[in-house]
Design an enzyme around this catalytic site. Sequence first.
Site, PDB file in Angstrom:
ATOM      1  N   GLY A  92       0.794  -1.233   0.000  1.00 43.75           N
ATOM      2  CA  GLY A  92       0.000   0.000   0.000  1.00 43.75           C
ATOM      3  C   GLY A  92       0.820   1.274   0.000  1.00 43.75           C
ATOM      4  N   GLN A  93       2.158   1.144  -0.149  1.00 45.26           N
ATOM      5  CA  GLN A  93       2.986   2.355  -0.147  1.00 45.26           C
ATOM      6  C   GLN A  93       2.587   3.262  -1.311  1.00 45.26           C
ATOM      7  OE1 GLN A  93       4.128  -0.704   0.025  1.00 45.26           O
ATOM      8  NE2 GLN A  93       5.712  -0.918   1.592  1.00 45.26           N
ATOM      9  N   THR A  94       2.780   4.562  -1.103  1.00 46.64           N
ATOM     10  CA  THR A  94       2.363   5.549  -2.120  1.00 46.64           C
ATOM     11  C   THR A  94       2.899   5.181  -3.500  1.00 46.64           C
ATOM     12  OG1 THR A  94       2.859   7.056  -0.312  1.00 46.64           O
ATOM     13  CG2 THR A  94       2.091   8.042  -2.371  1.00 46.64           C
ATOM     14  N   THR A  95       4.147   4.761  -3.576  1.00 51.70           N
ATOM     15  CA  THR A  95       4.761   4.483  -4.873  1.00 51.70           C
ATOM     16  C   THR A  95       4.150   3.265  -5.558  1.00 51.70           C
ATOM     17  OG1 THR A  95       6.437   3.324  -3.595  1.00 51.70           O
ATOM     18  CG2 THR A  95       7.031   5.503  -4.462  1.00 51.70           C
ATOM     19  N   ILE A  96       3.582   2.370  -4.780  1.00 53.18           N
ATOM     20  CA  ILE A  96       3.023   1.131  -5.354  1.00 53.18           C
ATOM     21  C   ILE A  96       1.564   1.313  -5.767  1.00 53.18           C
ATOM     22  CG2 ILE A  96       2.475  -1.302  -4.828  1.00 53.18           C
ATOM     23  CD1 ILE A  96       4.804  -1.419  -2.982  1.00 53.18           C
TER      24      ILE A  96
END
Length: 207
Positions: A92-96
């Site tokens: 769920g990281q922003t980059t993903i």
Amino acid sequence: MYFIYLYLYKNKKFKTIELIKFKMGLLKILRKIKLKEHQVRLLTLGLDNSGKTTIIKSILGQDPTSTSPTLGFTINTLKYGNNTINFWDIGGQTTIRSYWRNYFEETDGVIWVVDSGDKLRLKDCKEELHNLLKQEKLAGATLIVLCNKQDINGALKVEEIKNLLELESITSRHWMIMPCCGLTGDGLKEGLNWIMDDISSRIFMLE
Ligand code: G3D
């Protein structure tokens, strides 16, 4: 099957209405194959650190305390009555997040996990959820919002999260919101039962 269809189409053996009927028949057969296999695909999504992996581990009966951030995705399988559930646990990281859409195909249900103690990111959480629900490929998917980390002091209650996420504005799909604790497993069985009941009845209706 596809080649028969192409042959008949190219040789103009079908009129438009017959083509539509043929396509619908094909879809019905594909759905039946899916039903026969009893494969249900659930996507587990939410902001990073909300407890997605912990919840999946808990549901699978594994040690929920040994998690590390999900950088890509993992698939876990669980036998559930006559069904096999494939849980897609996606980072769920922003980059993903921009890659989430690569996993939407054939999704039966979405488990949206919320960190009930993370009040600062609830606005972000709401925006991501509503963006997700706009995706065409998820149009038929059932949604369950799990308010995780209910054991934390000061955790927001279900009603508050429901309002902050503006869930009442979702009118085009079946949804539910429930409290849970990934670490103890509280509430997970109820959540899973609800989403599986909803998906089963929907697939049954399509028959
Ligand atoms: P993610 O997969 O959504 O990124 P994780 O989240 O499952 O990796 O969990 C992130 C952190 O939240 C973990 O702590 C995990 O133990 C904790 N957590 C998950 N569920 C609960 C819960 O119900 N209650 C509490 N108190 N904590 C929970 P660490 O310390 O390993 O980062």
